[in-house]
Design a protein around this motif. Structure first.
Motif, mmCIF file in Angstrom:
data_model
loop_
_atom_site.group_PDB
_atom_site.id
_atom_site.type_symbol
_atom_site.label_atom_id
_atom_site.label_comp_id
_atom_site.label_asym_id
_atom_site.label_seq_id
_atom_site.Cartn_x
_atom_site.Cartn_y
_atom_site.Cartn_z
ATOM 1 N N GLY A 217 91.872 23.708 -6.140
ATOM 2 C CA GLY A 217 91.092 23.550 -4.881
ATOM 3 C C GLY A 217 91.218 24.596 -3.992
ATOM 4 O O GLY A 217 92.236 25.189 -3.527
ATOM 5 N N MET A 218 89.922 25.169 -3.609
ATOM 6 C CA MET A 218 89.880 26.365 -2.898
ATOM 7 C C MET A 218 88.907 25.855 -1.666
ATOM 8 O O MET A 218 87.582 25.438 -1.918
ATOM 9 C CB MET A 218 89.675 27.444 -3.244
ATOM 10 N N PHE A 219 88.964 26.028 -0.345
ATOM 11 C CA PHE A 219 88.185 25.383 0.729
ATOM 12 C C PHE A 219 88.111 26.710 1.807
ATOM 13 O O PHE A 219 89.150 27.540 2.119
ATOM 14 C CB PHE A 219 88.711 24.310 1.275
ATOM 15 N N SER A 220 86.814 26.415 2.647
ATOM 16 C CA SER A 220 86.695 27.296 3.745
ATOM 17 C C SER A 220 86.327 26.644 4.941
ATOM 18 O O SER A 220 85.162 25.595 4.541
ATOM 19 C CB SER A 220 85.982 28.359 3.222
ATOM 20 N N LEU A 221 86.345 26.890 6.007
ATOM 21 C CA LEU A 221 85.827 26.322 7.394
ATOM 22 C C LEU A 221 84.711 27.467 7.752
ATOM 23 O O LEU A 221 84.196 27.142 8.943
ATOM 24 C CB LEU A 221 86.719 26.125 8.355
ATOM 25 N N ASP A 222 84.422 28.289 6.985
ATOM 26 C CA ASP A 222 83.285 29.324 7.227
ATOM 27 C C ASP A 222 82.003 28.584 7.745
ATOM 28 O O ASP A 222 81.406 29.420 8.712
ATOM 29 C CB ASP A 222 82.995 30.194 6.278
ATOM 30 N N PRO A 223 81.713 27.657 7.360
ATOM 31 C CA PRO A 223 80.445 26.898 7.710
ATOM 32 C C PRO A 223 80.330 26.638 9.434
ATOM 33 O O PRO A 223 79.251 26.674 9.787
ATOM 34 C CB PRO A 223 80.322 25.446 7.061
ATOM 35 N N LEU A 224 81.525 26.635 10.022
ATOM 36 C CA LEU A 224 81.481 26.486 11.268
ATOM 37 C C LEU A 224 80.853 27.665 12.360
ATOM 38 O O LEU A 224 80.601 27.661 13.290
ATOM 39 C CB LEU A 224 82.919 26.258 11.842
ATOM 40 N N MET A 225 80.869 28.742 11.435
ATOM 41 C CA MET A 225 79.929 30.010 12.037
ATOM 42 C C MET A 225 78.657 29.770 12.355
ATOM 43 O O MET A 225 78.019 30.404 13.047
ATOM 44 C CB MET A 225 80.201 31.243 11.303
ATOM 45 N N GLY A 226 78.051 28.816 11.573
ATOM 46 C CA GLY A 226 76.773 28.676 11.639
ATOM 47 C C GLY A 226 75.951 29.315 10.380
ATOM 48 O O GLY A 226 76.598 29.840 9.598
#
Length: 439
Positions: free
Chosen positions: A139-148
């Motif tokens: 499983g690999m995840f990112s919180l990059d969507p918080l950038m917009g």
């Protein structure tokens, strides 16, 4: 924060915590075979970082390590994906990741300034399946969507959309789900392994390892402007790959979804298997990995919905000591449409335990810099180059936790026709602080 969440989610390290992550670890508990005048070839091993054979064993070390998806890098790169390890029953657990704070000033009239945070966390669970097979869950995840939706500014980058409009001079954020996949491998002959890899989110056998998994790009804060020539399939909603791996080569084929992820970064896209790819990788020694690949992608770009794409790539990766380097070429042939090529050369040199210098040079033929219909330069291809170099200083904070502080400066070469839009000589600068769990 992704790193903290992973540390909290991982069981406390036990006796196995200091072991390296090796999918044949359990088999190594058996008595070592008596040495013979001609040692048997090493069983093909899938690993995220170089593993060492059992002390006293004459089994040679593997020549490669798995980087992203099923792509290979030289084993001499060392533990690019080393992190926290623990055993629970027959399962070996591993967690690693980073949180990367950056401030960038992209120069020229079309540049922009922004502070942002990139993040990535990966967890794996692996165990043997009998004496000659293994399974790994990823499983690999990112919180990059918080950038917009518009991501961060990146001069001369193009690809994907935000709010229905083309992203130009910006890098889109990665999806929350970067990989949800499994790999099963079986030893089929001395020194040879057959494997199946796939899942709802993964990476097909196309192109070199994705840039964030290459040690040559270890401190490159900005994504390559050639990202969509090499890495656009590293998050794909629907992947199935089959292959055979030996010590010196790997051959594989994939079925996958050709369309790039949509701009809804928090959820899942519909899963399809409408495209295909083939890849061959040659690993003659632990210092070298050479790949060539070709794929046919169905309607990969939302703004070119009537165009399929034939993509061909080749890359060479080298690692020795503290040096890691990559040279890659790609050509994407829009069907119908132009053939657009790109080159990337990048390197990272860990001078010692604290200091690193790095650089990247790119040459891209891009026809998406002016997406507005009716613009006099709409759909016109331009060959653009970017040259970036920088420095990083590492501060160990705890076992396997490191803070790196650094920055980079980028300059560009472009046709004079772009001067009214980008300025005569734009220069960009980026500073960063990267907190890493793992190597």
């Amino acid at each position: 924060m992704t790193v903290a969440a992973l540390m909290a989610a991982t069981p406390p390290p036990v006796a196995a915590a200091a072991q390296q992550h090796d999918h044949n670890q359990h088999k190594m508990d058996a008595p070592a075979p008596s040495p013979s005048p001609t040692p048997a070839p090493a069983p093909a091993q899938h690993m995220h970082h170089g593993a060492t054979p059992k002390p006293g064993s004459e089994t040679p070390k593997p020549n490669a390590q798995v980087a992203s998806g099923t792509a290979l890098l030289p084993a001499a790169e060392g533990g690019q994906h080393g992190g926290l390890h623990a055993m629970t029953g027959d399962w070996m657990l591993m967690a690693h990741g980073y949180a990367w704070g950056a401030v960038t000033s992209q120069g020229g009239p079309r540049g922009d300034d922004m502070a942002f945070v990139q993040s990535m966390g990966m967890v794996t669970a692996s165990r043997p399946l009998g004496d000659s097979a293994r399974i790994e869950l990823r499983g690999m995840f990112s919180l990059d969507p918080l950038m917009g939706r518009r991501g961060y500014p990146n001069l001369f980058a193009a690809g994907e959309t935000a709010n229905g409009r083309a992203l130009v001079d910006r890098q889109h954020p990665h999806d929350l789900f970067m990989e949800l996949a499994a790999r099963v491998e079986v030893d089929v002959a001395p020194g040879a392994t057959a494997f199946l890899y796939g899942g709802p989110v993964g990476e097909p056998a196309l192109g070199p390892p994705a840039f964030m998994h290459r040690r040559s790009a270890r401190y490159q804060t900005m994504s390559p402007i050639a990202h969509h020539w090499f890495d656009s399939t590293h998050i794909t909603y629907g992947v199935a790959t089959a292959g055979v791996r030996a010590r010196a080569f790997q051959i594989e084929a994939s079925a996958f979804k050709g369309r790039e992820p949509d701009e809804e970064r928090w959820g899942f896209d519909p899963i399809k298997l409408d495209s295909w790819s083939l890849r061959a990788t040659f690993t003659p020694s632990p210092n070298w990995a050479v790949q060539v690949s070709h794929g046919r992608l169905e309607s990969p770009e939302a703004l070119h919905g009537g165009n399929d794409e034939a993509r061909t790539t080749a890359s060479v990766h080298y690692a020795r000591g503290g040096l890691s380097a990559t040279l890659a070429w790609s050509a994407k042939n829009r069907i119908p449409g132009d053939v657009l090529s790109a080159w990337v050369a990048e390197a990272n040199w860990d001078v010692d335990a604290r200091h690193s210098i790095f650089g990247r040079a790119e040459l891209v033929r891009n026809d998406e810099l002016f997406p507005e219909h009716g613009h006099p330069l709409h759909d016109r291809p331009f060959r653009v180059a970017r040259f970036e170099g920088g420095y990083a200083y590492r501060i160990p904070l705890a076992d396997k936790v490191t803070l790196a502080l650094g920055g980079s400066v980028a300059a560009y070469a472009k046709p004079d026709a772009l001067n009214p839009y980008y300025g005569d000589s734009p220069v960009s600068a980026t500073g960063f602080a990267k907190l890493t769990l793992g190597d």
